[in-house]
Design a protein around this motif. Structure first.
Motif, PDB file in Angstrom:
ATOM      1  N   ARG A 200       0.709  -0.840   0.439  1.00 32.88           N
ATOM      2  CA  ARG A 200       0.083  -0.119   0.294  1.00 32.88           C
ATOM      3  C   ARG A 200       1.057   1.255   0.138  1.00 32.88           C
ATOM      4  O   ARG A 200       2.181   0.897   0.806  1.00 32.88           O
ATOM      5  CB  ARG A 200      -1.276   0.184   0.898  1.00 32.88           C
ATOM      6  N   ILE A 201       0.314   2.541  -0.001  1.00 29.40           N
ATOM      7  CA  ILE A 201       1.104   3.614  -0.677  1.00 29.40           C
ATOM      8  C   ILE A 201       1.489   3.574   1.371  1.00 29.40           C
ATOM      9  O   ILE A 201       2.869   4.956   0.758  1.00 29.40           O
ATOM     10  CB  ILE A 201       0.191   4.730  -1.108  1.00 29.40           C
ATOM     11  N   ALA A 202       0.900   4.154   1.937  1.00 33.79           N
ATOM     12  CA  ALA A 202       1.034   4.560   2.809  1.00 33.79           C
ATOM     13  C   ALA A 202       2.527   3.426   3.394  1.00 33.79           C
ATOM     14  O   ALA A 202       2.625   3.362   4.645  1.00 33.79           O
ATOM     15  CB  ALA A 202      -0.321   3.987   4.180  1.00 33.79           C
ATOM     16  N   ASP A 203       2.564   2.213   3.256  1.00 33.87           N
ATOM     17  CA  ASP A 203       4.139   1.078   3.618  1.00 33.87           C
ATOM     18  C   ASP A 203       4.846   1.687   3.386  1.00 33.87           C
ATOM     19  O   ASP A 203       6.052   1.113   4.090  1.00 33.87           O
ATOM     20  CB  ASP A 203       3.573  -0.187   3.119  1.00 33.87           C
ATOM     21  N   GLY A 204       4.845   2.819   2.503  1.00 35.89           N
ATOM     22  CA  GLY A 204       6.426   3.064   2.696  1.00 35.89           C
ATOM     23  C   GLY A 204       7.280   3.974   0.923  1.00 35.89           C
ATOM     24  O   GLY A 204       6.507   4.120   0.348  1.00 35.89           O
ATOM     25  N   GLY A 205       8.444   4.446   0.872  1.00 36.86           N
ATOM     26  CA  GLY A 205       8.825   5.420   0.391  1.00 36.86           C
ATOM     27  C   GLY A 205       8.458   4.227  -1.525  1.00 36.86           C
ATOM     28  O   GLY A 205       8.834   5.001  -2.577  1.00 36.86           O
ATOM     29  N   THR A 206       8.845   3.048  -1.056  1.00 34.58           N
ATOM     30  CA  THR A 206       8.885   2.377  -2.515  1.00 34.58           C
ATOM     31  C   THR A 206       7.640   2.477  -3.237  1.00 34.58           C
ATOM     32  O   THR A 206       7.853   2.886  -4.493  1.00 34.58           O
ATOM     33  CB  THR A 206       9.360   0.717  -2.695  1.00 34.58           C
ATOM     34  N   VAL A 207       6.561   2.526  -2.860  1.00 34.70           N
ATOM     35  CA  VAL A 207       4.976   2.340  -3.473  1.00 34.70           C
ATOM     36  C   VAL A 207       4.976   3.977  -3.519  1.00 34.70           C
ATOM     37  O   VAL A 207       4.497   4.179  -4.478  1.00 34.70           O
ATOM     38  CB  VAL A 207       4.469   2.009  -2.302  1.00 34.70           C
ATOM     39  N   GLU A 208       5.849   5.242  -2.838  1.00 39.64           N
ATOM     40  CA  GLU A 208       5.202   6.163  -3.220  1.00 39.64           C
ATOM     41  C   GLU A 208       5.849   6.815  -4.663  1.00 39.64           C
ATOM     42  O   GLU A 208       6.193   7.394  -5.391  1.00 39.64           O
ATOM     43  CB  GLU A 208       6.034   7.009  -1.667  1.00 39.64           C
ATOM     44  N   LEU A 209       7.938   6.340  -4.551  1.00 36.97           N
ATOM     45  CA  LEU A 209       7.831   6.315  -5.826  1.00 36.97           C
ATOM     46  C   LEU A 209       7.650   5.883  -7.099  1.00 36.97           C
ATOM     47  O   LEU A 209       7.373   6.208  -7.905  1.00 36.97           O
ATOM     48  CB  LEU A 209       9.369   5.748  -5.486  1.00 36.97           C
ATOM     49  N   PHE A 210       7.235   4.802  -7.477  1.00 35.27           N
ATOM     50  CA  PHE A 210       6.447   3.917  -7.950  1.00 35.27           C
ATOM     51  C   PHE A 210       5.157   4.446  -8.236  1.00 35.27           C
ATOM     52  O   PHE A 210       4.973   4.998 -10.158  1.00 35.27           O
ATOM     53  CB  PHE A 210       6.045   2.777  -8.046  1.00 35.27           C
ATOM     54  N   VAL A 211       4.316   5.633  -7.957  1.00 40.63           N
ATOM     55  CA  VAL A 211       2.515   5.803  -7.960  1.00 40.63           C
ATOM     56  C   VAL A 211       3.749   6.630  -9.056  1.00 40.63           C
ATOM     57  O   VAL A 211       2.721   7.564  -9.359  1.00 40.63           O
ATOM     58  CB  VAL A 211       1.946   6.690  -6.643  1.00 40.63           C
ATOM     59  N   GLN A 212       4.637   7.610  -8.367  1.00 38.78           N
ATOM     60  CA  GLN A 212       4.648   8.839  -8.779  1.00 38.78           C
ATOM     61  C   GLN A 212       5.182   9.113 -10.145  1.00 38.78           C
ATOM     62  O   GLN A 212       4.974   9.504 -11.041  1.00 38.78           O
ATOM     63  CB  GLN A 212       5.490   9.922  -7.496  1.00 38.78           C
ATOM     64  N   ASP A 213       6.841   8.359 -10.515  1.00 44.55           N
ATOM     65  CA  ASP A 213       7.064   8.319 -11.204  1.00 44.55           C
ATOM     66  C   ASP A 213       6.821   6.920 -12.078  1.00 44.55           C
ATOM     67  O   ASP A 213       7.099   7.712 -13.751  1.00 44.55           O
ATOM     68  CB  ASP A 213       9.145   7.314 -11.011  1.00 44.55           C
ATOM     69  N   ILE A 214       6.568   6.520 -12.091  1.00 41.95           N
ATOM     70  CA  ILE A 214       6.171   5.526 -12.779  1.00 41.95           C
ATOM     71  C   ILE A 214       4.565   5.602 -13.227  1.00 41.95           C
ATOM     72  O   ILE A 214       3.775   5.642 -14.679  1.00 41.95           O
ATOM     73  CB  ILE A 214       5.975   4.071 -12.327  1.00 41.95           C
ATOM     74  N   LEU A 215       3.209   5.505 -12.332  1.00 42.66           N
ATOM     75  CA  LEU A 215       2.363   5.986 -12.334  1.00 42.66           C
ATOM     76  C   LEU A 215       2.040   6.947 -12.892  1.00 42.66           C
ATOM     77  O   LEU A 215       0.837   7.828 -12.876  1.00 42.66           O
ATOM     78  CB  LEU A 215       1.405   5.206 -11.321  1.00 42.66           C
TER      79      LEU A 215
END
Length: 347
Positions: A200-215
């Motif tokens: 989930r997005i709240a779980d860490g920087g990896t997901v946040e980076l993926f959502v921001q840079d990839i999605l």
């Protein structure tokens, strides 16, 4: 004795005395390691600050505080904590470290930085830059945050080892996680439904980076199944031929039960996150895939990022501890240990 002889003896005595003094001074400087050029130029070595890059061994870092210091944050840092932190504790026993997980949330970059702002941590580990809203919250508490990059990482895309596909472009990866592509046949693979996994997005920087840079900030498709840990996701991938997951490259590349996909910015121009030739699952764990260091350092691999130590700039011991930790990691020894942990040196 004539006046001429007395003068000659006096001159010889002075020369001998000067020679003895000069020789003694030369012997002293050689023994003590003093650099005469430094003395003559009048330069002095100032205490190390956070703007300087330390070198040498962990023991050479200055201004390391004494005490017990709490830290935490990004789960991507786990391999570094396992390799680097014991070496720091052995070399600098006065600088005691205690990893702290949040009591009411999953560990990650965001929760680590929030715990730092709330005073529960002395410094934080992050796999993404500090956000504007985090800087604002810190300023409301009367201090600022500073991010110090210490290593290079990248995101690796993991699939089932039996999936026959050459690679993915960044656009295809985005389309998979936003629901526009839902079968591997649409990207040159077999006719198998795609099952994407993510934390989930709240779980860490990896997901946040993926959502921001990839999605590009778009939401995940309803087809995405959220899991708690990378370990859980890799177990699902091993038993499902159509599954896909992303995580920090050192968490994915050495694994035996999955394979990492080459990625490209354009079709057919794929860069592997591992060193070629790849190690087959049948050869693992006797052999394991290793990070493609050159592609990460040069930026040829399309999803790279820095890992940061986040420091609370409040002029107190917490700031000193955070800067010291970053400086320890930036020494030659620290960078070698980061490399051993599976990440790429930043220096």
């Amino acid at each position: 004795m004539s006046q001429k002889n007395e003068t000659t003896i006096l001159v010889l005595s002075i020369l001998i005395t000067v020679g003895l003094i000069a020789g003694g001074f030369w012997w002293f400087t050689k023994k003590s390691g003093i650099n005469l050029n430094t003395i003559n130029s009048g330069s002095t070595k100032t205490p190390q600050t956070e703007s300087e890059h330390p070198s040498g061994n962990i023991t050479s870092v200055q201004d390391v505080p004494t005490g017990l210091f709490n830290y935490g944050g990004s789960t991507s840092w786990a391999p570094i904590r396992l390799v680097v932190d014991p070496a720091i504790q052995a070399a600098r026993p006065e600088f005691r470290l205690r990893y702290v997980e949040p009591s009411n949330a999953s560990p990650g970059s965001g929760t680590g930085i929030q715990s730092l702002i709330d005073g529960q941590l002395d410094f934080a580990q992050s796999s993404r830059p500090v956000l504007d809203q985090e800087l604002s919250r810190a300023q409301q508490r009367g201090f600022t945050l500073k991010e110090i990059p210490v290593a290079i990482d990248g995101l690796a895309i993991a699939v089932n080892p039996k999936l026959n596909i050459q690679g993915l472009t960044i656009d295809q990866l985005k389309s998979i996680y936003t629901g526009k592509i839902n079968n591997w046949s649409q990207v040159g693979g077999p006719n198998i439904p795609i099952k994407p996994y993510s934390r989930r997005i709240a779980d860490g920087g990896t997901v946040e980076l993926f959502v921001q840079d990839i999605l590009g900030g778009q939401p995940f498709s309803s087809n995405v199944e959220f899991i708690s840990t990378t370990t859980q996701a890799l177990q699902k991938l091993a038993g499902s031929p159509g599954s896909i997951y992303y995580a920090s490259a050192p968490e994915v590349i050495p694994q035996c039960s999955i394979k990492a996909l080459p990625l490209g910015r354009t079709q057919g121009q794929y860069i592997a996150p591992y060193q070629e030739p790849s190690v087959l699952p049948s050869q693992c764990p006797g052999k394991r895939n290793k990070l493609n260091i050159e592609a990460f350092q040069s930026g040829k691999y399309p999803i790279t990022r820095n890992l940061f130590v986040v420091v609370k700039q409040n002029g107190q011991t917490q700031q000193q501890a955070g800067v010291a930790y970053a400086n320890l990691l930036l020494t030659e020894q620290g960078q070698e240990l980061i490399s051993q942990a599976g990440f790429v040196k930043i220096r």
